[in-house]
Design an enzyme around this catalytic site. Structure first.
Site, PDB file in Angstrom:
ATOM      1  N   LYS A  42       0.802  -1.229   0.000  1.00  0.00           N
ATOM      2  CA  LYS A  42       0.000   0.000   0.000  1.00  0.00           C
ATOM      3  C   LYS A  42       0.832   1.276   0.000  1.00  0.00           C
ATOM      4  O   LYS A  42       0.342   2.324  -0.394  1.00  0.00           O
ATOM      5  CB  LYS A  42      -0.961   0.009   1.196  1.00  0.00           C
ATOM      6  CG  LYS A  42      -2.081  -1.005   1.048  1.00  0.00           C
ATOM      7  CD  LYS A  42      -3.252  -0.658   1.925  1.00  0.00           C
ATOM      8  CE  LYS A  42      -4.424  -1.563   1.602  1.00  0.00           C
ATOM      9  NZ  LYS A  42      -5.580  -1.312   2.434  1.00  0.00           N
ATOM     10  N   LYS A  68      -5.742  -9.914  -5.489  1.00  0.00           N
ATOM     11  CA  LYS A  68      -6.972 -10.173  -4.737  1.00  0.00           C
ATOM     12  C   LYS A  68      -8.053  -9.142  -5.072  1.00  0.00           C
ATOM     13  O   LYS A  68      -7.743  -7.999  -5.434  1.00  0.00           O
ATOM     14  CB  LYS A  68      -6.713 -10.239  -3.233  1.00  0.00           C
ATOM     15  CG  LYS A  68      -6.561  -8.919  -2.554  1.00  0.00           C
ATOM     16  CD  LYS A  68      -6.749  -9.074  -1.034  1.00  0.00           C
ATOM     17  CE  LYS A  68      -6.758  -7.698  -0.410  1.00  0.00           C
ATOM     18  NZ  LYS A  68      -7.456  -7.573   0.818  1.00  0.00           N
ATOM     19  N   LYS A 117     -11.499  -3.452  -2.560  1.00  0.00           N
ATOM     20  CA  LYS A 117     -12.343  -2.250  -2.669  1.00  0.00           C
ATOM     21  C   LYS A 117     -11.618  -1.143  -3.401  1.00  0.00           C
ATOM     22  O   LYS A 117     -12.230  -0.318  -4.051  1.00  0.00           O
ATOM     23  CB  LYS A 117     -12.666  -1.709  -1.271  1.00  0.00           C
ATOM     24  CG  LYS A 117     -13.491  -2.594  -0.420  1.00  0.00           C
ATOM     25  CD  LYS A 117     -13.774  -1.827   0.877  1.00  0.00           C
ATOM     26  CE  LYS A 117     -13.764  -2.739   2.058  1.00  0.00           C
ATOM     27  NZ  LYS A 117     -12.457  -2.814   2.723  1.00  0.00           N
TER      28      LYS A 117
HETATM   29  N1  AQP Z   1     -10.424 -10.737  -1.889  1.00  0.00           N
HETATM   30  C1  AQP Z   1     -10.715 -11.213  -0.684  1.00  0.00           C
HETATM   31  N2  AQP Z   1     -10.986 -12.527  -0.519  1.00  0.00           N
HETATM   32  C2  AQP Z   1     -11.307 -13.028   0.717  1.00  0.00           C
HETATM   33  N3  AQP Z   1     -11.399 -12.257   1.835  1.00  0.00           N
HETATM   34  C3  AQP Z   1     -11.153 -10.944   1.704  1.00  0.00           C
HETATM   35  N4  AQP Z   1     -11.160  -9.924   2.588  1.00  0.00           N
HETATM   36  C4  AQP Z   1     -10.850  -8.769   1.943  1.00  0.00           C
HETATM   37  N5  AQP Z   1     -10.625  -9.006   0.639  1.00  0.00           N
HETATM   38  C5  AQP Z   1     -10.797 -10.344   0.453  1.00  0.00           C
HETATM   39  C6  AQP Z   1     -11.477 -10.072   4.009  1.00  0.00           C
HETATM   40  O1  AQP Z   1     -12.525  -9.163   4.322  1.00  0.00           O
HETATM   41  C7  AQP Z   1     -12.338  -8.693   5.660  1.00  0.00           C
HETATM   42  C8  AQP Z   1     -12.433  -7.203   5.689  1.00  0.00           C
HETATM   43  O2  AQP Z   1     -11.356  -6.652   4.945  1.00  0.00           O
HETATM   44  P1  AQP Z   1     -11.061  -5.112   5.009  1.00  0.00           P
HETATM   45  O3  AQP Z   1     -12.057  -4.380   4.237  1.00  0.00           O
HETATM   46  O4  AQP Z   1     -10.960  -4.649   6.390  1.00  0.00           O
HETATM   47  O5  AQP Z   1      -9.627  -4.908   4.410  1.00  0.00           O
HETATM   48  P2  AQP Z   1      -8.888  -5.473   3.197  1.00  0.00           P
HETATM   49  O6  AQP Z   1      -8.490  -6.877   3.419  1.00  0.00           O
HETATM   50  O7  AQP Z   1      -7.742  -4.537   2.963  1.00  0.00           O
HETATM   51  O8  AQP Z   1      -9.953  -5.418   2.019  1.00  0.00           O
HETATM   52  P3  AQP Z   1      -9.858  -4.679   0.670  1.00  0.00           P
HETATM   53  O9  AQP Z   1     -11.127  -4.864  -0.059  1.00  0.00           O
HETATM   54  O10 AQP Z   1      -8.619  -5.061  -0.060  1.00  0.00           O
HETATM   55  O11 AQP Z   1      -9.814  -3.171   1.106  1.00  0.00           O
HETATM   56  P4  AQP Z   1      -8.868  -2.049   0.641  1.00  0.00           P
HETATM   57  O12 AQP Z   1      -8.920  -2.049  -0.847  1.00  0.00           O
HETATM   58  O13 AQP Z   1      -9.450  -0.821   1.255  1.00  0.00           O
HETATM   59  O14 AQP Z   1      -7.515  -2.379   1.172  1.00  0.00           O
HETATM   60  C9  AQP Z   1     -10.981  -9.203   6.141  1.00  0.00           C
HETATM   61  O15 AQP Z   1     -11.192 -10.311   6.985  1.00  0.00           O
HETATM   62  C10 AQP Z   1     -10.299  -9.627   4.878  1.00  0.00           C
HETATM   63  O16 AQP Z   1      -9.407 -10.709   5.102  1.00  0.00           O
END
Ligand code: AQP
Length: 332
Positions: free
Chosen positions: A112, A195, A198
């Site tokens: 990030k 992966k 968001k």
């Molecule tokens: N692609 C994924 N597959 C399975 N699990 C996922 N999680 C996130 N992406 C996937 C799980 O969702 C929970 C909440 O995640 P988060 O929103 O707090 O943070 P993150 O993992 O950083 O998700 P994003 O979508 O990738 O957000 P951004 O883009 O803002 O960084 C967690 O339990 C995570 O494991």
């Protein structure tokens, strides 16, 4: 005693990865009767730039999504992280027990922070310590997450151990990750090696929980596939096909092998049609309920207020105990 803590960042629309990797499992754990605490992690959300209006909207949307997915505020605590001051206070105490070398290993920071590490924010670097405080601050024993969070849970176990050793105590339980099911790592629909996220620039890379049936169908139709004949499950050489098979298996509560057995002889376009029908069937009740909840946020406000009160009660009690262990005084 088993106690679950997990959270989601309000950084945008929740997607199918959040649902299959995390939230769907949170609902199952709640149904098992375990004590569950689920946070909307807005302090984590500001570790990357986000406009105040976008943040506010995302907080309500995440709360609506949790309720619509089946988290029952009467059974589980749903709250906004910043409403419980103990998260930030404990993060400071724990940061005084966390060597920099441990943080330097965190892959999420490396990803990030991008190429210009000098400009990356201190909050982004310290994110895993705040995450440790989120979980340890409730003495939670289990943390249901997607696979991407495994390294952060290992770090929080190390931090808990360092604290316990520093004060010759066994105050913090070492939390166990719960990485459950076939949807633990849902990949982007545009690139099977990345992966689903968001923050991906392309909306076509993910299925949002706010997408209607038409959008879901279009996104699966446009999802990257390959030119090989038929359907086979080979994650190394066919990551996009493997991702779609995994998503199908997770939604149908079956295995990738069973999916290949059923659809192996068919072409991609037939398989994508079946996948989109299955996703629409499961996601459209969630989307409709989310829309209803978002029409008048007073119910969400009431849920967050009650959740914050319950969470505060637990966290404030533990924070006081931790402060005593460290040697702070509480003037009576
Ligand atoms: N692609 C994924 N597959 C399975 N699990 C996922 N999680 C996130 N992406 C996937 C799980 O969702 C929970 C909440 O995640 P988060 O929103 O707090 O943070 P993150 O993992 O950083 O998700 P994003 O979508 O990738 O957000 P951004 O883009 O803002 O960084 C967690 O339990 C995570 O494991």
């Amino acid at each position: 005693m088993k106690r679950i803590f997990s959270g989601v960042q309000p950084t945008g629309n929740l997607h199918l990865g959040n649902y299959l990797g995390a939230i769907r499992n949170w609902v199952k754990l709640q149904q098992e009767g375990t004590e569950c605490i689920y946070g909307i992690m807005n302090l984590h959300a500001i570790t990357v730039p986000i406009a105040p209006e976008a943040l506010k909207k995302a907080i309500y949307e995440v709360a609506a999504a949790l309720i619509a997915c089946g988290i029952d505020p009467k059974k589980s605590i749903i709250f906004q992280q910043s409403s419980v001051a103990a998260h930030s206070e404990l993060a400071w105490i724990l940061s005084c027990h966390t060597p920099l070398g441990w943080l330097n290993r965190m892959t999420q920071f490396k990803e990030k922070s991008g190429k210009h590490k000098e400009n990356a924010l201190l909050g982004l670097y310290g994110y895993p310590v705040l995450m440790a405080a989120d979980v340890l601050g409730y003495k939670a024993t289990h943390v249901p997450v997607g696979e991407d969070q495994k390294q952060h849970i290992e770090l929080m176990r190390d931090i808990a151990g360092a604290f316990n050793r520093a004060y010759s105590s066994d105050y913090f339980p070492l939390p166990e990750p719960l990485i459950l099911g076939t949807g633990t790592r849902v990949m982007s629909l545009r690139d099977g090696t990345k992966k689903m996220s968001k923050s991906d620039e392309s909306d076509y890379s993910r299925i949002n929980l706010t997408d209607d049936a038409e959008a879901i169908d279009l996104k699966f139709r446009k999802a990257k596939s390959d030119t090989m004949e038929g359907l086979s499950y080979e994650p190394e050489t066919r990551p996009e096909a493997a991702n779609l098979i995994n998503i199908f298996a997770a939604l149908a509560n079956t295995t990738p092998e069973a999916v290949v057995k059923e659809y192996g002889g068919r072409n991609f376009s037939d398989f994508k049609k079946a996948l989109s029908a299955l996703a629409i069937e499961q996601l459209s009740p969630i989307t409709s309920l989310m829309r209803e909840l978002m029409k008048d946020v007073s119910y969400i406000d009431a849920v967050l207020k009650e959740g914050a009160e319950k969470a505060n009660k637990l966290a404030a009690k533990y924070l006081k105990e931790i402060q005593e262990i460290v040697g702070f005084v509480t003037p009576e």
